[in-house]
Design a protein around this motif. Sequence first.
Motif, PDB file in Angstrom:
ATOM      1  N   ALA A   8     -57.701  24.736  22.610  1.00  0.00           N
ATOM      2  CA  ALA A   8     -58.133  24.677  24.010  1.00  0.00           C
ATOM      3  C   ALA A   8     -56.935  24.491  24.920  1.00  0.00           C
ATOM      4  O   ALA A   8     -56.998  23.789  25.927  1.00  0.00           O
ATOM      5  N   ALA A   9     -55.822  25.129  24.563  1.00  0.00           N
ATOM      6  CA  ALA A   9     -54.601  24.920  25.342  1.00  0.00           C
ATOM      7  C   ALA A   9     -54.343  26.034  26.347  1.00  0.00           C
ATOM      8  O   ALA A   9     -53.548  25.874  27.260  1.00  0.00           O
ATOM      9  N   GLY A  10     -55.048  27.156  26.174  1.00  0.00           N
ATOM     10  CA  GLY A  10     -54.775  28.316  27.027  1.00  0.00           C
ATOM     11  C   GLY A  10     -55.094  28.053  28.488  1.00  0.00           C
ATOM     12  O   GLY A  10     -55.856  27.150  28.823  1.00  0.00           O
ATOM     13  N   GLN A  11     -54.522  28.875  29.337  1.00  0.00           N
ATOM     14  CA  GLN A  11     -54.637  28.643  30.772  1.00  0.00           C
ATOM     15  C   GLN A  11     -55.959  29.125  31.355  1.00  0.00           C
ATOM     16  O   GLN A  11     -56.500  28.508  32.258  1.00  0.00           O
ATOM     17  N   LEU A  72     -51.268  17.693  21.779  1.00  0.00           N
ATOM     18  CA  LEU A  72     -50.744  18.417  22.935  1.00  0.00           C
ATOM     19  C   LEU A  72     -49.889  19.596  22.485  1.00  0.00           C
ATOM     20  O   LEU A  72     -48.974  19.444  21.675  1.00  0.00           O
ATOM     21  N   GLN A  73     -50.233  20.758  23.012  1.00  0.00           N
ATOM     22  CA  GLN A  73     -49.378  21.931  22.821  1.00  0.00           C
ATOM     23  C   GLN A  73     -48.773  22.225  24.196  1.00  0.00           C
ATOM     24  O   GLN A  73     -49.395  22.884  25.029  1.00  0.00           O
ATOM     25  N   ALA A  74     -47.568  21.710  24.425  1.00  0.00           N
ATOM     26  CA  ALA A  74     -46.978  21.768  25.762  1.00  0.00           C
ATOM     27  C   ALA A  74     -46.700  23.205  26.187  1.00  0.00           C
ATOM     28  O   ALA A  74     -46.862  23.582  27.337  1.00  0.00           O
ATOM     29  N   GLU A  75     -46.275  24.015  25.231  1.00  0.00           N
ATOM     30  CA  GLU A  75     -45.961  25.419  25.514  1.00  0.00           C
ATOM     31  C   GLU A  75     -46.800  26.267  24.587  1.00  0.00           C
ATOM     32  O   GLU A  75     -46.875  25.975  23.383  1.00  0.00           O
ATOM     33  N   GLN A  76     -47.435  27.318  25.098  1.00  0.00           N
ATOM     34  CA  GLN A  76     -48.322  28.121  24.261  1.00  0.00           C
ATOM     35  C   GLN A  76     -47.525  29.191  23.516  1.00  0.00           C
ATOM     36  O   GLN A  76     -47.200  30.229  24.079  1.00  0.00           O
ATOM     37  N   LYS A  77     -47.245  28.895  22.254  1.00  0.00           N
ATOM     38  CA  LYS A  77     -46.437  29.818  21.458  1.00  0.00           C
ATOM     39  C   LYS A  77     -47.254  30.506  20.383  1.00  0.00           C
ATOM     40  O   LYS A  77     -46.719  30.906  19.350  1.00  0.00           O
ATOM     41  N   GLY A  78     -48.565  30.566  20.601  1.00  0.00           N
ATOM     42  CA  GLY A  78     -49.412  31.289  19.648  1.00  0.00           C
ATOM     43  C   GLY A  78     -50.426  30.395  18.963  1.00  0.00           C
ATOM     44  O   GLY A  78     -50.299  29.171  18.957  1.00  0.00           O
ATOM     45  N   THR A  79     -51.434  31.045  18.387  1.00  0.00           N
ATOM     46  CA  THR A  79     -52.544  30.290  17.776  1.00  0.00           C
ATOM     47  C   THR A  79     -52.083  29.473  16.561  1.00  0.00           C
ATOM     48  O   THR A  79     -52.584  28.373  16.331  1.00  0.00           O
ATOM     49  N   GLY A  80     -51.122  30.027  15.811  1.00  0.00           N
ATOM     50  CA  GLY A  80     -50.610  29.292  14.650  1.00  0.00           C
ATOM     51  C   GLY A  80     -49.853  28.053  15.101  1.00  0.00           C
ATOM     52  O   GLY A  80     -50.018  26.959  14.539  1.00  0.00           O
ATOM     53  N   LEU A  99     -61.740  26.378  15.359  1.00  0.00           N
ATOM     54  CA  LEU A  99     -62.650  26.863  16.399  1.00  0.00           C
ATOM     55  C   LEU A  99     -61.896  26.960  17.719  1.00  0.00           C
ATOM     56  O   LEU A  99     -60.744  26.545  17.815  1.00  0.00           O
ATOM     57  N   TYR A 100     -62.590  27.483  18.732  1.00  0.00           N
ATOM     58  CA  TYR A 100     -61.948  27.745  20.022  1.00  0.00           C
ATOM     59  C   TYR A 100     -62.811  27.184  21.145  1.00  0.00           C
ATOM     60  O   TYR A 100     -64.031  27.423  21.170  1.00  0.00           O
ATOM     61  N   GLY A 101     -62.167  26.477  22.059  1.00  0.00           N
ATOM     62  CA  GLY A 101     -62.909  25.886  23.176  1.00  0.00           C
ATOM     63  C   GLY A 101     -63.541  26.915  24.089  1.00  0.00           C
ATOM     64  O   GLY A 101     -64.477  26.606  24.824  1.00  0.00           O
ATOM     65  N   ASP A 102     -63.058  28.152  24.035  1.00  0.00           N
ATOM     66  CA  ASP A 102     -63.625  29.185  24.904  1.00  0.00           C
ATOM     67  C   ASP A 102     -64.495  30.173  24.133  1.00  0.00           C
ATOM     68  O   ASP A 102     -64.807  31.251  24.628  1.00  0.00           O
ATOM     69  N   VAL A 103     -64.884  29.797  22.927  1.00  0.00           N
ATOM     70  CA  VAL A 103     -65.876  30.571  22.148  1.00  0.00           C
ATOM     71  C   VAL A 103     -67.034  29.593  21.915  1.00  0.00           C
ATOM     72  O   VAL A 103     -67.138  28.961  20.873  1.00  0.00           O
ATOM     73  N   GLY A 135     -57.588  45.436  21.172  1.00  0.00           N
ATOM     74  CA  GLY A 135     -57.179  44.094  21.567  1.00  0.00           C
ATOM     75  C   GLY A 135     -57.316  43.070  20.450  1.00  0.00           C
ATOM     76  O   GLY A 135     -56.636  42.048  20.472  1.00  0.00           O
ATOM     77  N   TYR A 136     -58.179  43.341  19.502  1.00  0.00           N
ATOM     78  CA  TYR A 136     -58.451  42.356  18.452  1.00  0.00           C
ATOM     79  C   TYR A 136     -57.577  42.558  17.219  1.00  0.00           C
ATOM     80  O   TYR A 136     -57.070  43.655  16.962  1.00  0.00           O
ATOM     81  N   GLY A 137     -57.459  41.488  16.439  1.00  0.00           N
ATOM     82  CA  GLY A 137     -56.776  41.582  15.151  1.00  0.00           C
ATOM     83  C   GLY A 137     -57.663  42.325  14.164  1.00  0.00           C
ATOM     84  O   GLY A 137     -58.862  42.065  14.068  1.00  0.00           O
ATOM     85  N   ARG A 138     -57.059  43.302  13.432  1.00  0.00           N
ATOM     86  CA  ARG A 138     -57.850  44.120  12.491  1.00  0.00           C
ATOM     87  C   ARG A 138     -57.807  43.512  11.087  1.00  0.00           C
ATOM     88  O   ARG A 138     -56.770  43.001  10.646  1.00  0.00           O
ATOM     89  N   VAL A 151     -53.959  42.195  10.961  1.00  0.00           N
ATOM     90  CA  VAL A 151     -52.868  42.772  11.755  1.00  0.00           C
ATOM     91  C   VAL A 151     -53.296  42.775  13.218  1.00  0.00           C
ATOM     92  O   VAL A 151     -54.359  43.310  13.556  1.00  0.00           O
ATOM     93  N   GLU A 152     -52.484  42.151  14.056  1.00  0.00           N
ATOM     94  CA  GLU A 152     -52.798  42.117  15.490  1.00  0.00           C
ATOM     95  C   GLU A 152     -52.693  43.518  16.086  1.00  0.00           C
ATOM     96  O   GLU A 152     -51.872  44.332  15.636  1.00  0.00           O
ATOM     97  N   HIS A 153     -53.510  43.755  17.106  1.00  0.00           N
ATOM     98  CA  HIS A 153     -53.535  45.081  17.736  1.00  0.00           C
ATOM     99  C   HIS A 153     -52.119  45.580  18.053  1.00  0.00           C
ATOM    100  O   HIS A 153     -51.754  46.715  17.735  1.00  0.00           O
ATOM    101  N   VAL A 166     -63.032  43.317  12.913  1.00  0.00           N
ATOM    102  CA  VAL A 166     -62.010  42.521  13.603  1.00  0.00           C
ATOM    103  C   VAL A 166     -62.160  41.042  13.309  1.00  0.00           C
ATOM    104  O   VAL A 166     -63.218  40.554  12.907  1.00  0.00           O
ATOM    105  N   ASN A 167     -61.052  40.354  13.572  1.00  0.00           N
ATOM    106  CA  ASN A 167     -60.982  38.907  13.398  1.00  0.00           C
ATOM    107  C   ASN A 167     -61.635  38.223  14.594  1.00  0.00           C
ATOM    108  O   ASN A 167     -61.302  38.504  15.737  1.00  0.00           O
ATOM    109  N   THR A 168     -62.556  37.307  14.341  1.00  0.00           N
ATOM    110  CA  THR A 168     -63.132  36.522  15.439  1.00  0.00           C
ATOM    111  C   THR A 168     -62.229  35.343  15.774  1.00  0.00           C
ATOM    112  O   THR A 168     -62.408  34.688  16.793  1.00  0.00           O
TER     113      THR A 168
END
Length: 456
Positions: A8-11, A72-80, A99-103, A135-138, A151-153, A166-168
């Motif tokens: 849930a760190a995304g803007q 805290l993820q101060a800088e968003q450097k990816g889901t991993g 899980l994802y706060g926006d899903v 747009g989605y990971g295959r 594999v990301e798009h 695709v990856n959810t």
Amino acid sequence: MIDVVILAAGQGSRMKSDLPKVLHPIAGKPMLGHVIDSARKVSANAMHVVVGHGAQQVKAQFGEESDIQFALQAEQKGTGHAVMMALDNLAQSGTTLILYGDVPLIQSDTLDALIQITQQGKVGLLTVNMDDPSGYGRIVRDANHKVKAIVEHKDASESELTIQEVNTGILAVPTEKLHDWLPKLSNDNAQGEYYLTDVIALSVGAGIEVETLQPEFAEETFGVNNRAQQAELERWYQARLVQDLMTQGVTVLDPARLDIRPGNTLGVKVGRDVVIDANVILEGQVVLGDGVHIEANCVIKNASIAAGSKVKAFSHIEDADIKQGCDIGPYARLRPGAVLENGAKVGNFCEVKKSIIGEGSKVNHLTYIGDAVIGKGANIGAGTITCNYDGVNKFKTEIGDGAFIGSNSSLVAPVKVGAGATVGAGSTITKEVEADKLAVARGKQVNLNWQRPTKG
Ligand code: UD1
Ligand code: CA
């Protein structure tokens, strides 16, 4: 041991909002709250919410809950990278569910099935098939149809781009393995990010099978990036909530025009043969007893309406307790603390606040009743006002059983009108009216001889 990591760190910049995206609601509850509730249903032992943008606001809303930890993820450097921020807080063994706060609408049954997969020592991955997968990971599979990698798009080859599975993003991993694999992620890819999806290839490389699962409903995996997607999920969820009421025996005249917003409450509880007409909104915890009929265009919030009561069109009810066989509206407003005993009536353009309307009593037209206790069988005439407020303090009005208040009277609190007393129309009552007396407190009528001026 089940750890749940919720990203849930995304803007959420496309929401164009001052509120962090994950705090935007579906059915009155923040999206993150939906995710947390689903995680709780699968008996998560600990939830780790990875926050970044709007971290303070998110923490302020969920920080009190003892099963939630923040990373805290101060800088968003990816889901991993995001999951890595929570890694130290995870158990050493068991299952970690991502899980994802926006899903927001992922169902606990789906999560249960994913967790089952890890209990067989595998990685469980939730996938869907899309007509337009861009747009989605295959999901890349080998000749035996076993998952090989995601594999990301932006990193995909021509042929990989044609894959429709695709990856959810939702997956369950043996926690012990996650501790191994996350530090091995690299950001050597098209986006320069640490991809969580790369754990899939690491798993396969380590000889651990990745088993995929599809959700019952694709909507469970839909993410919200903008207001239109939020509205789309709101509609889908509403359809389910309304369907559920109909399954319980409620007549809903137009399922597309009933909105149910339980927020953080248990929502709507219904008896048999409830009827709800078009354009009704039910918010918070609402109890509708047997045979309750809600006419069109009513808003009802945190209220209980007992058997046989009828709410006529355009009424607004909040924090009120309505007993059996009451008649409300049209155009009534019941504010917090309004209690209607059995068979009471509150008619058009009446407002009732923090008051008890006794059994069978009638407040039928254009009246304000505030901080009052009205006995049984009383009749409050049109335009009656309880003057309960002196600008600083509130005072109480007591009206006894069977009292009759004539139209357009003002009852200046604190004041009592005894049982069986009558107040003449247009009176301003400032002193107690004893039981069975008639009080008249208005200027006397005088009839004078008089010549009306005429135009020259
Ligand atoms: C991700 C997946 C992709 C999948 C898609 C499904 C990766 C690398 N890719 O792609 O395979 O098909 O989701 O929607 O995982 N987040 C953070 N911190 C970060 C980055 C992301 O908290 O540093 C959160 C975001 O707020 C969002 C979620 O993770 O809630 C997904 O991030 P997003 O950037 O949307 O991932 P995608 O590129 O869409
Ligand atoms: Ca995304």
